[in-house]
Design an enzyme around this catalytic site. Sequence first.
Site, PDB file in Angstrom:
ATOM      1  N   LYS A 180       0.897  -1.170   0.000  1.00  0.00           N
ATOM      2  CA  LYS A 180       0.000   0.000   0.000  1.00  0.00           C
ATOM      3  C   LYS A 180       0.927   1.210   0.000  1.00  0.00           C
ATOM      4  O   LYS A 180       1.439   1.618   1.031  1.00  0.00           O
ATOM      5  CB  LYS A 180      -0.870  -0.014   1.259  1.00  0.00           C
ATOM      6  CG  LYS A 180      -2.239   0.627   1.082  1.00  0.00           C
ATOM      7  CD  LYS A 180      -2.229   2.089   0.725  1.00  0.00           C
ATOM      8  CE  LYS A 180      -2.028   2.964   1.939  1.00  0.00           C
ATOM      9  NZ  LYS A 180      -1.815   4.383   1.580  1.00  0.00           N
ATOM     10  N   GLU A 392       8.423  16.075  15.994  1.00  0.00           N
ATOM     11  CA  GLU A 392       8.944  15.900  14.636  1.00  0.00           C
ATOM     12  C   GLU A 392       8.229  16.873  13.697  1.00  0.00           C
ATOM     13  O   GLU A 392       7.001  16.885  13.634  1.00  0.00           O
ATOM     14  CB  GLU A 392       8.712  14.463  14.160  1.00  0.00           C
ATOM     15  CG  GLU A 392       9.301  14.216  12.787  1.00  0.00           C
ATOM     16  CD  GLU A 392       8.990  12.817  12.230  1.00  0.00           C
ATOM     17  OE1 GLU A 392       7.811  12.437  12.205  1.00  0.00           O
ATOM     18  OE2 GLU A 392       9.935  12.124  11.834  1.00  0.00           O
TER      19      GLU A 392
END
Length: 488
Positions: A180, A392
């Site tokens: 995917k 992040e």
Amino acid sequence: MDDVRGLNFINGEYRRGSSGKTFDNISPVDGSLVGVVHEAGASDVDAAVRAARAALKGPWGTMALAERLKIVCALVDGIQARFDDFLAAEVADTGKPVSLASHLDIPRGAANFQIFADIVRNHHGESFMMPTPDGTGAVNYTVTRPKGVIATICPWNLPLLLMTWKVGPAMACGNTVVVKPSEETPSTAAMLGEVMNSVGVPPGVYNVVHGFGPGSAGEFLVKHPGVDAITFTGETRTGEAIMQNAAIGVRDVSFELGGKNPAIVFADCDMDKAVEGTMRSVFANCGQVCLGTERVYVERPIFDEFVARMKQGAEALVCGRPEDKSTTMGPLISQEHQDKVLGFYKRAEAEGATVVTGGGVPDLGAELAKGAWVEPTIWTGLPDDSAIITDEIFGPCCHIRPFDNEDEVIRLANDTPYGLACSIWTENLSRAHRVAPQIEAGILWVNSWFLRDLRTPFGGSKQSGIGREGGTYSLEFYTDMSNVCVKL
Ligand code: NAD
Ligand code: 6OD
């Protein structure tokens, strides 16, 4: 005929999605339409997993190892033969400079098949002789078999490279895969289906389903009971969601997740090397590398000079179209990601950061105005608990902070829930060997960054991952092992 880049690849054939839905693949360079992608429905995912299971039992599962590895190696030539097509597709999806993708993404995307074919070819099991009370003894030896159908869920930052980093060892070990790709970068995974067919990979060994995560192909795939193990690269929060589904049926996972990587620059570094390396680790791929540096700690005597040289370097970066030879930095992956990164840029200023350079959107003219561009950005002066230091960002930016001694900088570097990578810059070898093992991260570089020997263990500590891939470490995940004990 639809463009294969937007089609699902199931059992060796391209097809539209049973969902009847499509989504647009938008260029992050200028907001133009790259292509239309057919979203897989639950029945497509089911067909892909069933095809993968059938191939395990069929020609792939019964093929001699030498023949299987010959086919895996042929994929390298197959990608190289269509190098320009893969390059164009990767660049169209990501907007990254051609100079980067032609040196990193496509060559490594191909090389991942070769290295794991070689490793599997040369791999051998273990054996142990043991004494027994009756004096005859016993011999133990290990045997391996493929783990089965591997769900491979991929991110958008290095699409082909990070996909084949998992599909390469999975196939070399005899597994079958359902990939995917990220919804942002569907093309090269889909195109690889053509190469699979051309080199004789049996139908069902390699399948691709397009779509999103929750309520779409990603979730359908990881929930499918026909999947034996899940290998995933992406955000830590997504890893948590996938792990909950992996728990159903107690499926194994290998996770390469997010980071907030530090760089440590000691006063005894080679300044030219440290600046050049940190420029790359902060700004390469527009800061969208999981191994990239977002926290830079610099020993106080060289702090001002280091910041000044990084500013000079950042201001020399050239944003522009991928194909322009002068371009050294591309856009972010999407406008959604641009909004996220710009949110951090605003927050840094609101929290009182000194903006050394950047902090906004570059003016690249009307043609690129709809692209996901941001300026390379450097801050100083934020407190250690600022979100800029703890979260992040995944953009072309870093915060630089001074430190005074080794103990302090080790504590600062480790003060994070993440633990992916760290670069240490020093010309003092004793210091390098002393500091490196104390950093809680899976990948430690001394006087370098993203220097990869594919035989080494790769992965993250703490919330940056589960398990290690690379070399024989990949074989541990992609094979199931039995011990045979023979009483003599
Ligand atoms: P992401 O987690 O948003 O998406 C990754 C993939 O997961 C996509 O294909 C997405 O469709 C799919 N997905 C999302 N939700 C899902 C769900 N509930 N079930 C199944 N699939 C789901 O990550 P991203 O934005 O594509 O990539 C950037 C992130 O990846 C950053 O955090 C970066 O640090 C990380 N990353 C880590 C490494 C590493 O080696 N540690 C490498 C590259 C990127
Ligand atoms: O080099 C590799 O094998 C690898 N997995 C790199 C990951 C980079 C993350 O963005």
